[in-house]
Design a protein around this motif. Structure first.
Motif, PDB file in Angstrom:
ATOM      1  N   UNK A 136       0.836  -1.203   0.000  1.00 61.55           N
ATOM      2  CA  UNK A 136       0.000   0.000   0.000  1.00 61.55           C
ATOM      3  C   UNK A 136       0.873   1.256   0.000  1.00 61.55           C
TER       4      UNK A 136
ATOM      5  N   UNK B 112      -8.194 -12.359   3.365  1.00 65.53           N
ATOM      6  CA  UNK B 112      -9.231 -11.348   3.578  1.00 65.53           C
ATOM      7  C   UNK B 112      -9.169 -10.803   5.003  1.00 65.53           C
TER       8      UNK B 112
ATOM      9  N   UNK C 222      -6.377  -8.457   5.281  1.00 70.04           N
ATOM     10  CA  UNK C 222      -6.749  -7.200   4.642  1.00 70.04           C
ATOM     11  C   UNK C 222      -7.605  -6.372   5.592  1.00 70.04           C
ATOM     12  N   UNK C 223      -8.556  -7.051   6.225  1.00 64.96           N
ATOM     13  CA  UNK C 223      -9.389  -6.363   7.212  1.00 64.96           C
ATOM     14  C   UNK C 223      -8.542  -5.808   8.353  1.00 64.96           C
TER      15      UNK C 223
ATOM     16  N   UNK D 218      -6.624  -2.737   7.184  1.00 65.97           N
ATOM     17  CA  UNK D 218      -7.476  -1.558   7.022  1.00 65.97           C
ATOM     18  C   UNK D 218      -7.928  -1.024   8.380  1.00 65.97           C
TER      19      UNK D 218
ATOM     20  N   UNK E  27      -5.430   0.943   9.987  1.00 69.50           N
ATOM     21  CA  UNK E  27      -5.037   2.164   9.298  1.00 69.50           C
ATOM     22  C   UNK E  27      -3.768   1.794   8.574  1.00 69.50           C
ATOM     23  N   UNK E  28      -3.901   1.452   7.314  1.00 68.40           N
ATOM     24  CA  UNK E  28      -2.886   0.676   6.601  1.00 68.40           C
ATOM     25  C   UNK E  28      -1.523   1.356   6.549  1.00 68.40           C
TER      26      UNK E  28
ATOM     27  N   UNK F  78     -14.745  -5.881  12.836  1.00 63.87           N
ATOM     28  CA  UNK F  78     -14.034  -5.119  11.799  1.00 63.87           C
ATOM     29  C   UNK F  78     -14.913  -3.965  11.321  1.00 63.87           C
TER      30      UNK F  78
ATOM     31  N   UNK G 248     -14.276   0.091  11.943  1.00 65.87           N
ATOM     32  CA  UNK G 248     -14.150   1.050  10.853  1.00 65.87           C
ATOM     33  C   UNK G 248     -15.174   2.171  10.963  1.00 65.87           C
TER      34      UNK G 248
ATOM     35  N   UNK H 167     -12.822   5.747  10.979  1.00 60.14           N
ATOM     36  CA  UNK H 167     -12.901   5.618   9.515  1.00 60.14           C
ATOM     37  C   UNK H 167     -11.526   5.589   8.839  1.00 60.14           C
ATOM     38  N   UNK H 168     -10.501   6.143   9.470  1.00 66.08           N
ATOM     39  CA  UNK H 168      -9.167   6.103   8.868  1.00 66.08           C
ATOM     40  C   UNK H 168      -8.341   4.966   9.457  1.00 66.08           C
ATOM     41  N   UNK H 169      -8.984   4.093  10.206  1.00 60.70           N
ATOM     42  CA  UNK H 169      -8.242   3.036  10.873  1.00 60.70           C
ATOM     43  C   UNK H 169      -7.776   3.531  12.238  1.00 60.70           C
TER      44      UNK H 169
ATOM     45  N   UNK I  66      -3.567   7.751   9.644  1.00 63.84           N
ATOM     46  CA  UNK I  66      -3.494   9.210   9.587  1.00 63.84           C
ATOM     47  C   UNK I  66      -4.640   9.694   8.722  1.00 63.84           C
TER      48      UNK I  66
END
Lengths: 615, 291, 244
Positions: free
Chosen positions: B29, B223, B226-227, B230, B233-234, B271, B275, B279-281, B285
């Motif tokens: 990412x 998956x 990935x969750x 995210x 906040x990747x 998860x 979120x 919302x940004x993890x 940031x």
């Protein structure tokens, strides 16, 4: 090119003929079932097409919403003997509610983050289906769904065929009616520029929720139909893999196109049948197909074909822009509302905004009188744009308040301000690039439509009347800015100067009482700037108050009634043109000292020396 | 007491897998602002290639190295052909579809060739369980959380101290400016995908002595990773490791005290909730968009 | 001294179907300090992006140091000795000042460590304020310091030509009074500089020659000394007033 309405009728007629002929040919039970299944998947794909193709929201959990509809219908029918119609209605309702809940996060997250939420939702749903034995029947599923029965008529497969077909026709018409209405335009607008959509009074959250609810309701309808077709439901039909295939259907057919979802769904269903012979390699072949489509036809079959059609048939006709502003077109006078009668269009009180440690706008007091042109000038980074963003609700003030025609609006959202008659343009022009020039202006009328969603979906008289009237007016506004010839072109193809004109026409569609122009002259030629000056005066003459942020000093001096000068976020001077022009503080801040204590480099250059010099 | 320790240790092992895979997603990412839905399948590929090569009689060390190298090449190819062409605009979604497709290809090809029977990799660390506070665990299992934390610190040193690492950070922060420094951001993205795939394969290899290598082991794990990435906040390495380990531990406790069936439904619900709250993890940031 | 270092010929830059630069030809001779002025949206930045390889031009050619660089990606262009300080500075805000400088020298790899150290010393002598800030995150610097860092970073690739896009952007006149002399000093030391500047009054005072851009083309060009007295320039860019 045929009008979209004629296209719709032709497609519906062709579809009806196909179905009648198909039935007359006496298909086998297998063929009949397969076509019914395809039609049901088409309904899901149509819903997803509205969500992705219009609102730009990618869902990787659509199979779960479809499954919810199927399970709700099945559960009601099996466990509670609910008959066909109420079961289907409940399926639609449950899925639509679920869609509304899923839409909530889109207010804050998009892209990969949103994809994860939909994936997670799909997986949660799948797990619940398997684990919640008492309700879902576990991995075995719900079996023994009775055949539907409507007003005493048992829905045998031949009859059910027509029920499914009717639902598909309904879904197709809904899709068309959404796409060709203010709702479709607003959805596309939110997908292409959030900022511009907000500035035109569109509630992003509301529009996205609507897209989600419609798409989920269609998935729920399809799910209910599936339950009564198959007569049992099982978790395997609603997995992540199926969500991916729904996505593929829509992409393969062509995102945002009318026919795309139908084509995508039929191709994939029939290919899947053909691939049955491949047995274990079926998924492999399926995914190779998915990748191949992305490479060859990123715009899908219908999208790519229509690109090709436009490419070969539309001779590159030169478009001519007319001189603007066209004085034959009237500008609607901005009349002051009686209850807010005041001569101050806009007052800011101690307006301040801080970003981290930086105070971008510092305790700014501003009074803008109705019907005047008020310029905000200052050097780069002085806080002009931040102030504009505060006034128009794009930034929330750290402290201070804004009065708009006497009403306290500090901290209100931009779309709420737009509805009160505040319009704006953007420094880097924020058009809806993939929409036509005319549609861009039509989005500006969004808040002026009185017809409801139902009236729109059913094309009732008020909708037709309004649509007709606003199209007329949009054409007039294009005429005002001299862009009539470009009406059907995509906005992103306009030359830069014309984009600015279009943005102004679109802002005027809002019938603003206050128009905020953010550097409208940037990138315009001298001639265009002269036109712009005339337009601004024309607006002021019609009582539209204008706030102008501009670098172009000569233009500011020529059109403004009042000027406020900002530097480091503070007002350093304010008054009439004459007051400001000779203020020494302004001269220094804006033009630099203009007198450097250094000499021009020597004309004779010395031999290159070490630092950064010759290699 | 023993039970709690047991869940905790097993959870850390599982969490180590998520953390390592999420670290890979973080690396990708950062370099390309795209993630990779094949990552779970790369993890699977790493395990089964190592198993197959060992079965063919290659020494363990050689098959492990070969497996990691193969995965790295696959990762690079995926970046070049399935991510880069479909990630040309900020909101592109093409890469999601293409990488999902490649992931399915890898999984179904593996099922056809390797078979659906799980096989283990030999390891001296997975022969005798160690007793710890009333719980039993193989040393091999403890390797995973250790590897996750070590990789995190290793990445930190790599990003701060090496030329390539600095280039990666520069590309992550500002592609254009990186180009003006003479950094080839396409090449950097390619290397990042190869590196991530290598770590992914190694994760599969580390768990293969305990958990039989199977073609289906990757998809769901990928998956979840990935969750995890995210939700964390990747853009934070520390964040993905913390959330990864926590997610693994949580799963084991849900399995232990509720049921295996409730695990994924509850986990993925969390998860979604996380979120909604962040919302940004959790460690992400916020990206402020200028109008 | 007439040796041409950078030659831009009939350059066109388009975004989609919109042409930001219609036809621009210009040149920078070795050792010269050249300015480009023009209003917002005139296409100055697009020309710079095309030269430095950030954006490929749709037509025309760019030659640098006798080699054609049209359409080459920026990392290749930098390697040929052309460094750009982009509009808005684009420093790496979450890395330290020192890391930013190291990235500036990226192409020099690990070789010639002592020379790199010496060069770093020299740029720090040019901008002493950066020395104290070395371990600090670059994002915490003030606007002026960030601009200094951006220039310093550009210098560390040892360029033959340094392009600076919008030096004055968001900077107070006080800081500009500090920055411009440094550029003059660098130019005296032999570095060719191409400066894009909206503040015409400054640019015209420090450069040898100036191109005036408008609406995607070059409106006029000539010796800065001559242009500074040109009534059209006074009118448009200096806002109806004497520049001195």
């Amino acid at each position: 090119m045929m009008s979209p309405r004629v296209q719709l009728l032709l497609i519906l007629a062709a579809g009806a003929i196909f179905l009648v002929v198909f039935r007359e040919l006496g298909p086998s039970g297998y063929q009949l079932g397969l076509l019914m299944r395809t039609m049901i998947l088409m309904i899901v794909a149509i819903g997803l097409n509205i969500l992705i193709g219009q609102a730009g929201l990618v869902s990787l959990g659509q199979a779960a919403i479809y499954g919810l509809g199927a399970y709700v219908a099945a559960w009601l029918a099996v466990r509670h003997n609910v008959s066909f119609l109420p079961a289907i209605a409940a399926a639609i309702l449950a899925s639509a509610c679920c869609g509304a809940i899923l839409a909530y996060p889109t207010v804050r997250v998009r892209g990969a983050y949103f994809a994860v939420i939909t994936i997670a939702f799909g997986l949660v749903f799948e797990n619940i289906l398997i684990e919640w034995l008492s309700v879902t029947g576990g991995s075995q599923g719900l079996i023994g769904i009775p055949r539907g029965n409507v007003f005493g008529v048992v829905l045998t497969r031949p009859i059910y065929f027509w029920v499914v077909a009717a639902c598909l026709f309904f879904a197709f018409v809904v899709q068309y009616n959404i796409m060709h209405s203010r709702y479709g335009r607003a959805m596309r607008a939110t997908a292409q520029s959030e900022s511009a959509a907000r500035a035109l009074g569109i509630n992003l959250a509301g529009m996205r929720t609507l897209a989600f609810v419609i798409s989920a309701a269609l998935a729920g309808l399809a799910g209910g139909l599936y339950a009564f077709l198959n007569l049992y439901v099982n978790y395997e039909t609603f997995s992540f893999f199926h969500s991916v295939s729904f996505l593929l259907m829509v992409v393969l057919g062509g995102l945002g196109t009318l026919l795309g979802p139908l084509l995508g769904a039929s191709i994939l269903t029939y290919i899947a049948e053909a691939l049955q012979n491949l047995r274990e390699w079926q998924i492999f072949a399926f995914s190779v197909l998915l990748a191949a489509v992305m490479f060859v036809m990123p715009r899908g079959i219908v999208g790519s074909l229509s690109d090709l059609y436009h490419h070969t048939t539309s001779r590159a006709r030169r478009r001519e822009a007319e001189p603007w502003p066209n004085h034959q077109i009237s500008v609607e006078p901005a009349t002051l509302m009686a209850e807010h009668e005041t001569d101050a269009a806009l007052v800011t009180e101690g307006l301040t905004v801080r970003f981290g440690g930086l105070t971008a706008v510092d305790n700014v007091r501003l009074s803008v009188y109705a019907g005047t042109v008020h310029a905000l000038i200052g050097p780069n980074g002085a806080g002009k744009s931040s102030l504009l963003n505060l006034i128009s609700g794009f930034y929330q003030p750290t402290s201070g308040d804004v009065l708009f025609f006497g009403e306290r609006v500090g901290g209100r959202q931009s779309h709420e301000l737009a509805r009160r008659g505040m319009a704006r343009t953007f420094q880097n022009t924020e058009l809806f690039g993939q929409m036509t020039v005319l549609d861009n202006v039509l989005v500006g009328f969004h808040t002026h439509y009185a017809s409801t969603l139902t009236e729109t979906l059913l094309r009732l008289p008020r909708f037709r009347r309004e649509e007709f009237a606003f199209r007329e007016r949009a054409q007039q506004l294009l005429c005002l800015v001299g862009l009539s010839d470009y009406a059907d072109d995509e906005a992103r193809h306009l030359p830069f100067g014309h984009q600015r004109r279009l943005e102004i026409a679109r802002a005027l569609a809002l019938r603003p009482r206050l128009l905020l122009l953010d550097e409208p002259a940037a990138g315009l030629t001298h001639g265009e700037i002269e036109d712009l000056k005339r337009l601004i005066r024309l607006l002021a003459d019609n009582e539209v108050t204008v706030i102008l942020v501009e670098h172009h000093v000569e233009m500011v001096m020529a059109v403004s009634d009042h000027i406020t000068v900002l530097d480091y976020g503070k007002v350093i001077a304010a008054g009439t043109v004459a007051d400001v022009r000779d203020n020494p503080k302004v001269i220094e801040a804006y033009f630099g000292r203009g007198n450097l204590s250094l000499k021009r480099p020597d004309r004779l250059l010395p031999e290159p020396v070490e630092i950064g010099g010759a290699k | 007491m023993g039970e709690i320790v047991q869940y905790l240790l097993n959870g850390l092992t599982l969490g180590g897998i998520y953390a390592l895979l999420a670290l890979g997603l973080y690396i990708m990412w950062e370099a390309s602002k795209a993630a990779n839905f094949t990552h779970g399948d790369i993890y699977m590929l790493g395990a089964i290639v190592a198993v197959v090569l060992t079965e063919r009689g290659l020494p363990l060390f050689v098959s492990v190295t070969a497996s990691v190298a193969i995965a790295a090449v696959v990762g690079a190819l995926i970046e070049r052909f399935f991510v880069r062409p479909f990630n040309t605009e900020p909101h592109s979604i093409g890469w999601m579809l293409t990488t999902i497709a490649v992931g399915m290809m890898i999984e179904s090809a593996a099922t056809q060739t390797y078979g659906s029977l799980g096989r283990q990799l030999p390891s001296i660390l997975a022969e005798k369980p160690i007793r710890l506070g009333g719980a039993g665990v193989y040393a091999q299992e403890l390797l995973l959380p250790i590897a996750a934390v070590a990789t995190m610190f290793g990445l930190q040193v790599f990003y701060r101290r090496t030329r390539l690492g600095r280039a990666m950070r520069a590309v992550a922060a500002d592609r254009m400016a990186a180009g003006l420094m003479g950094i080839d951001s396409n090449l950097v993205a390619l290397i990042a995908f190869a590196l991530a795939a290598g770590i992914g394969a190694l994760t599969g290899i580390l768990i293969a002595p305990v958990l039989p290598a199977l073609p289906t082991m990757g998809a769901l794990t990928g998956l979840k990773a990935f969750g995890v990435a995210i939700v964390a906040g990747i853009s934070s390495a520390r964040g993905v490791v913390i959330v990864g380990l926590a997610y693994g531990v949580m799963e084991k406790f849900i399995e232990g005290y509720l049921s295996t069936g409730a695990r994924d439904a509850l986990g993925f619900s969390l998860v979604i909730l996380a979120l909604l709250a962040f919302p940004q993890g959790i460690f992400g940031r916020g990206e402020v968009k200028k109008v | 001294m007439t040796d041409v270092l950078l030659k831009v010929n009939d350059l066109k830059v388009a975004y989609g179907r919109i042409e930001a630069v219609r036809s621009v030809s210009m040149e920078v001779r070795r050792g010269e300090f050249v300015g480009i002025i023009g209003s917002n949206g005139a296409g100055k930045t697009s020309v710079m992006r095309a030269i430095s390889g950030v954006k490929s031009p749709s037509a025309g050619s760019i030659t640098f140091d006798g080699v054609e660089i049209t359409g080459l990606p920026s990392h290749t262009v930098v390697a040929k000795g052309l460094a750009m300080v982009p509009e808005g500075r684009h420093i790496f805000g979450d890395q330290t000042v020192e890391d930013n400088l190291i990235l500036g020298a990226y192409l020099r790899g690990g070789r010639a460590k002592t020379q790199l150290a010496a060069d770093t010393e020299r740029v720090l002598d040019l901008f002493p304020v950066l020395r104290a800030r070395l371990p600090q995150a670059a994002g915490s610097l003030s606007g002026g310091e960030q601009q200094m860092l951006a220039i310093a970073r550009g210098l560390l690739s040892r360029p033959t030509l340094l392009i600076i896009d919008e030096l004055s952007l968001g900077l107070a006149p006080k800081i500009l009074d500090l920055l411009f002399p440094v550029l003059t000093e660098l130019n005296r030391a032999g570095l060719s500089i191409l400066l894009v500047e909206q503040m015409a009054s400054y640019a015209l005072q420090v450069t040898h020659r100036t191109y005036v851009m408008e609406n995607g083309g070059v409106l006029m060009h000539g010796d800065s000394e001559t242009l500074i007295g040109d009534p059209r320039i006074l009118d448009t860019y200096l806002g109806h007033r004497e520049a001195s």
